[in-house]
Design an enzyme around this catalytic site. Structure first.
Site, PDB file in Angstrom:
ATOM      1  N   GLU A  83     -11.294  21.199  30.910  1.00  0.00           N
ATOM      2  CA  GLU A  83     -10.183  20.688  31.215  1.00  0.00           C
ATOM      3  C   GLU A  83      -9.003  21.677  31.106  1.00  0.00           C
ATOM      4  O   GLU A  83      -7.929  21.133  31.265  1.00  0.00           O
ATOM      5  CB  GLU A  83      -9.828  19.267  30.622  1.00  0.00           C
ATOM      6  CG  GLU A  83      -9.975  19.249  28.999  1.00  0.00           C
ATOM      7  CD  GLU A  83      -9.509  17.854  28.592  1.00  0.00           C
ATOM      8  OE1 GLU A  83      -8.343  17.735  28.845  1.00  0.00           O
ATOM      9  OE2 GLU A  83     -10.100  17.460  27.954  1.00  0.00           O
ATOM     10  N   CYS A 120     -12.567  15.308  27.915  1.00  0.00           N
ATOM     11  CA  CYS A 120     -13.676  15.755  27.184  1.00  0.00           C
ATOM     12  C   CYS A 120     -15.027  15.338  27.398  1.00  0.00           C
ATOM     13  O   CYS A 120     -16.080  15.843  26.914  1.00  0.00           O
ATOM     14  CB  CYS A 120     -13.288  15.345  25.836  1.00  0.00           C
ATOM     15  SG  CYS A 120     -11.548  15.434  25.130  1.00  0.00           S
ATOM     16  N   HIS A 244     -17.689  12.307  19.775  1.00  0.00           N
ATOM     17  CA  HIS A 244     -16.481  13.475  20.057  1.00  0.00           C
ATOM     18  C   HIS A 244     -15.454  13.306  19.074  1.00  0.00           C
ATOM     19  O   HIS A 244     -15.132  12.225  18.578  1.00  0.00           O
ATOM     20  CB  HIS A 244     -15.975  12.762  21.598  1.00  0.00           C
ATOM     21  CG  HIS A 244     -14.623  13.355  21.816  1.00  0.00           C
ATOM     22  ND1 HIS A 244     -14.347  14.837  21.910  1.00  0.00           N
ATOM     23  CD2 HIS A 244     -13.297  12.989  21.979  1.00  0.00           C
ATOM     24  CE1 HIS A 244     -13.343  14.853  22.260  1.00  0.00           C
ATOM     25  NE2 HIS A 244     -12.515  13.867  22.148  1.00  0.00           N
TER      26      HIS A 244
HETATM   27  C1  LIG Z   1      -3.573  12.199  15.982  1.00  0.00           C
HETATM   28  C2  LIG Z   1      -2.230  12.131  16.349  1.00  0.00           C
HETATM   29  C3  LIG Z   1      -1.673  10.565  16.866  1.00  0.00           C
HETATM   30  C4  LIG Z   1      -1.307  12.271  14.962  1.00  0.00           C
HETATM   31  O1  LIG Z   1       0.000  11.800  15.156  1.00  0.00           O
HETATM   32  P1  LIG Z   1       1.072  11.823  13.708  1.00  0.00           P
HETATM   33  O2  LIG Z   1       1.550  13.489  13.886  1.00  0.00           O
HETATM   34  O3  LIG Z   1       2.166  10.907  13.953  1.00  0.00           O
HETATM   35  O4  LIG Z   1       0.272  11.664  12.605  1.00  0.00           O
HETATM   36  P2  LIG Z   1       0.314  10.326  11.508  1.00  0.00           P
HETATM   37  O5  LIG Z   1       1.585  10.037  10.689  1.00  0.00           O
HETATM   38  O6  LIG Z   1      -0.283   9.079  12.236  1.00  0.00           O
HETATM   39  O7  LIG Z   1      -0.805  10.835  10.535  1.00  0.00           O
HETATM   40  C5  LIG Z   1      -2.138  11.087  10.820  1.00  0.00           C
HETATM   41  C6  LIG Z   1      -2.884  10.473   9.731  1.00  0.00           C
HETATM   42  O8  LIG Z   1      -2.645  11.019   8.619  1.00  0.00           O
HETATM   43  C7  LIG Z   1      -2.401   9.942   7.705  1.00  0.00           C
HETATM   44  N1  LIG Z   1      -1.633  10.619   6.581  1.00  0.00           N
HETATM   45  C8  LIG Z   1      -0.263  11.070   6.789  1.00  0.00           C
HETATM   46  N2  LIG Z   1       0.422  11.721   5.639  1.00  0.00           N
HETATM   47  C9  LIG Z   1      -0.608  11.683   4.597  1.00  0.00           C
HETATM   48  C10 LIG Z   1      -0.625  12.218   3.546  1.00  0.00           C
HETATM   49  N3  LIG Z   1       0.194  12.676   2.809  1.00  0.00           N
HETATM   50  N4  LIG Z   1      -1.894  12.022   3.013  1.00  0.00           N
HETATM   51  C11 LIG Z   1      -2.985  11.552   3.245  1.00  0.00           C
HETATM   52  N5  LIG Z   1      -2.799  11.011   4.772  1.00  0.00           N
HETATM   53  C12 LIG Z   1      -1.864  10.991   5.516  1.00  0.00           C
HETATM   54  C13 LIG Z   1      -1.878   8.870   8.446  1.00  0.00           C
HETATM   55  O9  LIG Z   1      -1.933   7.738   7.743  1.00  0.00           O
HETATM   56  C14 LIG Z   1      -2.690   9.009   9.524  1.00  0.00           C
HETATM   57  O10 LIG Z   1      -4.038   8.193   9.473  1.00  0.00           O
HETATM   58  P3  LIG Z   1      -4.024   6.721   9.751  1.00  0.00           P
HETATM   59  O11 LIG Z   1      -4.332   6.834  11.344  1.00  0.00           O
HETATM   60  O12 LIG Z   1      -5.555   6.636   9.188  1.00  0.00           O
HETATM   61  O13 LIG Z   1      -3.194   5.908   9.308  1.00  0.00           O
HETATM   62  C15 LIG Z   1      -1.562  13.360  17.076  1.00  0.00           C
HETATM   63  O14 LIG Z   1      -1.982  14.508  16.465  1.00  0.00           O
HETATM   64  C16 LIG Z   1      -1.936  13.365  18.463  1.00  0.00           C
HETATM   65  O15 LIG Z   1      -1.444  12.651  19.354  1.00  0.00           O
HETATM   66  N6  LIG Z   1      -2.826  14.228  18.811  1.00  0.00           N
HETATM   67  C17 LIG Z   1      -3.483  14.381  19.935  1.00  0.00           C
HETATM   68  C18 LIG Z   1      -4.347  13.290  20.241  1.00  0.00           C
HETATM   69  C19 LIG Z   1      -5.440  13.302  21.255  1.00  0.00           C
HETATM   70  O16 LIG Z   1      -5.696  14.264  21.810  1.00  0.00           O
HETATM   71  N7  LIG Z   1      -5.904  12.413  22.124  1.00  0.00           N
HETATM   72  C20 LIG Z   1      -6.864  12.108  22.807  1.00  0.00           C
HETATM   73  C21 LIG Z   1      -8.224  12.001  22.108  1.00  0.00           C
HETATM   74  S1  LIG Z   1      -9.412  12.312  23.371  1.00  0.00           S
HETATM   75  C22 LIG Z   1      -9.290  13.938  23.515  1.00  0.00           C
HETATM   76  O17 LIG Z   1      -9.775  14.849  22.823  1.00  0.00           O
HETATM   77  C23 LIG Z   1      -8.702  14.386  24.959  1.00  0.00           C
HETATM   78  C24 LIG Z   1      -9.587  14.312  25.990  1.00  0.00           C
HETATM   79  O18 LIG Z   1     -10.242  13.405  26.149  1.00  0.00           O
HETATM   80  O19 LIG Z   1      -9.611  15.135  27.081  1.00  0.00           O
END
Ligand SMILES: CC(C)(COP(=O)(O)OP(=O)(O)OC[C@H]1O[C@@H](n2cnc3c(N)ncnc32)[C@H](O)[C@@H]1OP(=O)(O)O)[C@@H](O)C(=O)NCCC(=O)NCCSC(=O)CC(=O)O
Length: 445
Positions: A83, A120, A244
């Site tokens: 992609e 993906c 995935h």
């Molecule tokens: C994953 C994300 C949403 C994370 O976003 P944020 O930066 O806001 O992070 P967040 O605050 O939610 O924190 C992430 C996790 O860490 C935890 N967390 C935060 N601080 C922490 C600490 N100090 N200690 C332990 N854990 C902690 C949170 O509770 C959460 O877990 P918990 O959630 O358990 O509470 C972002 O990085 C994102 O959008 N990434 C891209 C995602 C993506 O590509 N999606 C498509 C997927 S399919 C793909 O791959 C693409 C395709 O198909 O083409």
């Protein structure tokens, strides 16, 4: 029926490493444990200045052909899933074939080449196409080269920047394979969703939190559809469940829901009932909300049980080891998860031959697919030949300032020159632009 599946796997990681806890988190003002514990990620791989999706795919494919002693005449198809394509007409597979023809006497003129796109999940769809081509008896003794290659970059200062990565997985698909045979049964969960998309843009528009919900919903549908073909699944049916893995934290969420589904009405649910009760059944609740609350509470309890932890540590955790070091490779990600599990088994003397994997792929936009695979006798030797540990270890560890330059270098809207951080060695490299704006590649001895 003919046994068809994956006979060999080679992996190429981008040669640069961004340490998320040490280098990225402090610049973002984040607690490092957000990455290592929350997302389950330690580092992301990035391509060096002379690497891109073509070089990474061609280098993985070249190593695979060399290891198996194959020639172009043996290859009947080259299917590339990506992609991150940079051309809306000419497929990446033609560029990769062009690279490989520089180092072989023969050519790939007889080979069918294509490019698959569905976020993906396209890597798994390409695998499917190759398997179906062989099962249909159209391969004339040739095998298929399936290459999943991506550079997963997100816009600077967006939350997706935490889950980047770059690399390629090349797979050789044949009859009587050495690694896994694919089941003919499959399940799908597919819907028109706008969780993650790139409408004529390089970096995704992504609603991260929503994409997690869409992932879980499509996975559930695909498991239900799979079970329409196979009957109910039980956790004991599968040695590993590679998902995935956009980041390991996503798999943590999916795994507990899958486990809950699989134990419903089984001996395991009964044994756990004394501790956490039986699973809520919809008919006992007045509203969807009340039912959902009860499910959440049950899942929280389930996550803390010894039965669940032991299953997770055995069937899921080993699938995450490579991803946690390299980040999201989009089309290659689920294939890294399968490989991590097989590698874990080979290294720990786990006899997997004849055992099954449940492989759960996902692509945004959105579709999930589930099928099973039966591990073959030759898997230990096939996996032991991999150099992925050395590649991960030898990556150049970039500083934050270097990361900013690398991101710009691979941004299609910027034409930024960058001195490489590593030295190419016996591999294909990007070598500038041709007169029709095509990318050019050479093999460096
Ligand atoms: C994953 C994300 C949403 C994370 O976003 P944020 O930066 O806001 O992070 P967040 O605050 O939610 O924190 C992430 C996790 O860490 C935890 N967390 C935060 N601080 C922490 C600490 N100090 N200690 C332990 N854990 C902690 C949170 O509770 C959460 O877990 P918990 O959630 O358990 O509470 C972002 O990085 C994102 O959008 N990434 C891209 C995602 C993506 O590509 N999606 C498509 C997927 S399919 C793909 O791959 C693409 C395709 O198909 O083409």
């Amino acid at each position: 029926m003919t046994s068809v599946g994956i006979d060999a796997i080679e992996i190429h990681t981008g040669k640069l490493k961004l340490d998320l806890a040490e280098t990225f988190a402090p610049e973002m003002g984040d607690d490092p444990e957000k990455y290592t514990k929350g997302l389950g990620l330690h580092a992301s791989s990035f391509p060096d200045a002379y690497e891109d999706i073509v070089t990474m795919g061609a280098n993985a494919a070249h190593r695979l052909l060399e290891r198996k002693g194959l020639e172009p005449a043996d290859v009947g198809r080259i299917d590339v899933a990506t992609e991150s394509a940079f051309d809306n007409s000419k497929p990446v597979s033609t560029y990769i074939a062009g690279c490989l023809e520089q180092v072989y006497d023969g050519d790939f003129h007889h080979a069918n080449k294509g490019e698959r796109k569905f976020a993906c999940i396209a890597g798994t769809q390409s695998l499917d196409d190759a398997v179906n081509w062989i099962l249909a008896g159209r391969n004339r003794g040739r095998g298929a080269l399936v290459i999943a290659t991506d550079t997963a970059l997100y816009a600077r200062d967006s939350s997706g920047e935490a889950t980047q990565g770059a690399g390629a997985v090349a797979m050789w698909i044949t009859e009587d394979p050495d690694i896994v045979e694919l089941s003919t049964e499959q399940g799908y969960g597919s819907a028109d969703e706008t969780d993650f998309l790139k409408p004529n843009q390089q970096f995704p528009s992504v609603d991260g939190k929503r994409s997690m919900q869409v992932y879980l919903a499509r996975m559930r549908e695909s498991l239900q559809d799979f079970e329409r073909a196979t009957g109910a699944s039980h956790p004991d049916d599968y040695a590993f469940i590679p998902f995935h893995t956009p980041f390991p934290g996503m798999v943590r969420k999916a795994a507990v829901l899958g486990y809950r589904h699989m134990i419903r009405g089984t001996d395991i649910e009964e044994e756990l009932a004394a501790d956490i009760g039986r699973q809520p059944r919809r008919e006992r609740f007045d509203s969807d909300d009340a039912f959902e609350d009860a499910i959440s509470e049950y899942v929280d309890g389930l996550t803390d049980t010894d039965a669940y932890r032991e299953w997770y540590d055995a069937a899921i955790q080993p699938t995450l080891s490579i991803s946690s070091q390299v980040g999201n490779w989009y089309t290659g990600s689920v294939h890294l998860a399968r490989f991590s599990a097989l590698k874990h088994a080979a290294e720990n003397g786990i006899d997997l031959a004849g055992k099954r994997l449940l492989v759960a792929s996902y692509g945004s936009g959105a579709q999930a697919e589930i099928h099973s695979e039966t591990v073959q006798d030759g898997f230990t030797e096939a996996v032991a030949a991999s150099t992925i540990d050395e590649q991960i270890e030898q990556r150049y560890d970039i500083s934050f300032a270097e990361y900013e330059q690398v991101h710009d270098r691979h941004n299609h809207e910027k034409s930024v020159e960058l001195e490489p951080f590593t030295q190419p060695d016996a591999e294909f490299v990007f070598d500038g632009w041709g007169p029709m704006n095509e990318r050019k590649y050479t093999y460096v001895e």
